[in-house]
Design a protein around this motif. Structure first.
Motif, PDB file in Angstrom:
ATOM      1  N   ALA A  55       0.818  -1.212   0.000  1.00  0.00           N
ATOM      2  CA  ALA A  55       0.000   0.000   0.000  1.00  0.00           C
ATOM      3  C   ALA A  55       0.854   1.266   0.000  1.00  0.00           C
ATOM      4  N   SER A  56       2.046   1.194   0.585  1.00  0.00           N
ATOM      5  CA  SER A  56       2.912   2.378   0.685  1.00  0.00           C
ATOM      6  C   SER A  56       4.352   2.010   0.353  1.00  0.00           C
ATOM      7  N   PRO A  57       4.636   1.672  -0.901  1.00  0.00           N
ATOM      8  CA  PRO A  57       5.983   1.202  -1.251  1.00  0.00           C
ATOM      9  C   PRO A  57       7.074   2.259  -1.087  1.00  0.00           C
ATOM     10  N   ASP A  58       6.708   3.533  -1.073  1.00  0.00           N
ATOM     11  CA  ASP A  58       7.707   4.588  -0.925  1.00  0.00           C
ATOM     12  C   ASP A  58       7.943   4.992   0.523  1.00  0.00           C
ATOM     13  N   ASP A  59       7.195   4.415   1.442  1.00  0.00           N
ATOM     14  CA  ASP A  59       7.341   4.719   2.866  1.00  0.00           C
ATOM     15  C   ASP A  59       8.450   3.833   3.431  1.00  0.00           C
ATOM     16  N   VAL A  60       9.693   4.269   3.232  1.00  0.00           N
ATOM     17  CA  VAL A  60      10.848   3.472   3.630  1.00  0.00           C
ATOM     18  C   VAL A  60      11.790   4.293   4.489  1.00  0.00           C
ATOM     19  N   VAL A  61      12.712   3.589   5.137  1.00  0.00           N
ATOM     20  CA  VAL A  61      13.760   4.214   5.927  1.00  0.00           C
ATOM     21  C   VAL A  61      15.083   3.775   5.310  1.00  0.00           C
ATOM     22  N   THR A  62      15.975   4.722   5.081  1.00  0.00           N
ATOM     23  CA  THR A  62      17.253   4.384   4.467  1.00  0.00           C
ATOM     24  C   THR A  62      18.144   3.643   5.462  1.00  0.00           C
ATOM     25  N   TRP A  63      19.112   2.910   4.913  1.00  0.00           N
ATOM     26  CA  TRP A  63      20.075   2.213   5.758  1.00  0.00           C
ATOM     27  C   TRP A  63      20.815   3.215   6.652  1.00  0.00           C
ATOM     28  N   GLU A  64      21.145   4.367   6.116  1.00  0.00           N
ATOM     29  CA  GLU A  64      21.858   5.371   6.904  1.00  0.00           C
ATOM     30  C   GLU A  64      21.033   5.806   8.112  1.00  0.00           C
ATOM     31  N   GLU A  65      19.718   5.963   7.919  1.00  0.00           N
ATOM     32  CA  GLU A  65      18.846   6.335   9.040  1.00  0.00           C
ATOM     33  C   GLU A  65      18.772   5.220  10.079  1.00  0.00           C
ATOM     34  N   VAL A  66      18.654   3.987   9.616  1.00  0.00           N
ATOM     35  CA  VAL A  66      18.587   2.843  10.529  1.00  0.00           C
ATOM     36  C   VAL A  66      19.883   2.744  11.326  1.00  0.00           C
TER      37      VAL A  66
END
Length: 76
Positions: A55-66
């Motif tokens: 439903a929200s494929p663009d709602d991601v967190v980058t590896w750098e943020e993680v």
């Protein structure tokens, strides 16, 4: 040697050795095809997460943020 005696012995080991033992036991189960199946609750959670991703494929967190958040929580 009975199970309680073995557990008492293992509990006296350093944590690193105990973790290695758990890993070896778990890997051995998988090698024999004895991995436990998912519970209904686990399957439902996976399905929910997949539907949320669809439903929200663009709602991601980058590896750098993680990585940054993990390091912050670890106090580094």
């Amino acid at each position: 040697m009975d199970l309680q005696t073995i557990l008492a012995e293992v509990e006296s080991w350093p944590i690193e050795d105990r973790l290695r033992l758990v890993e070896r036991i778990w890997e051995g189960l998988g090698d024999r095809g004895d991995e436990p199946g998912l519970t209904e609750a686990q399957r439902a959670e996976i399905d929910r997460r997949l539907a949320d991703d669809d439903a929200s494929p663009d709602d991601v967190v980058t590896w750098e943020e993680v990585k940054s958040e993990a390091l912050r929580r670890a106090g580094r």
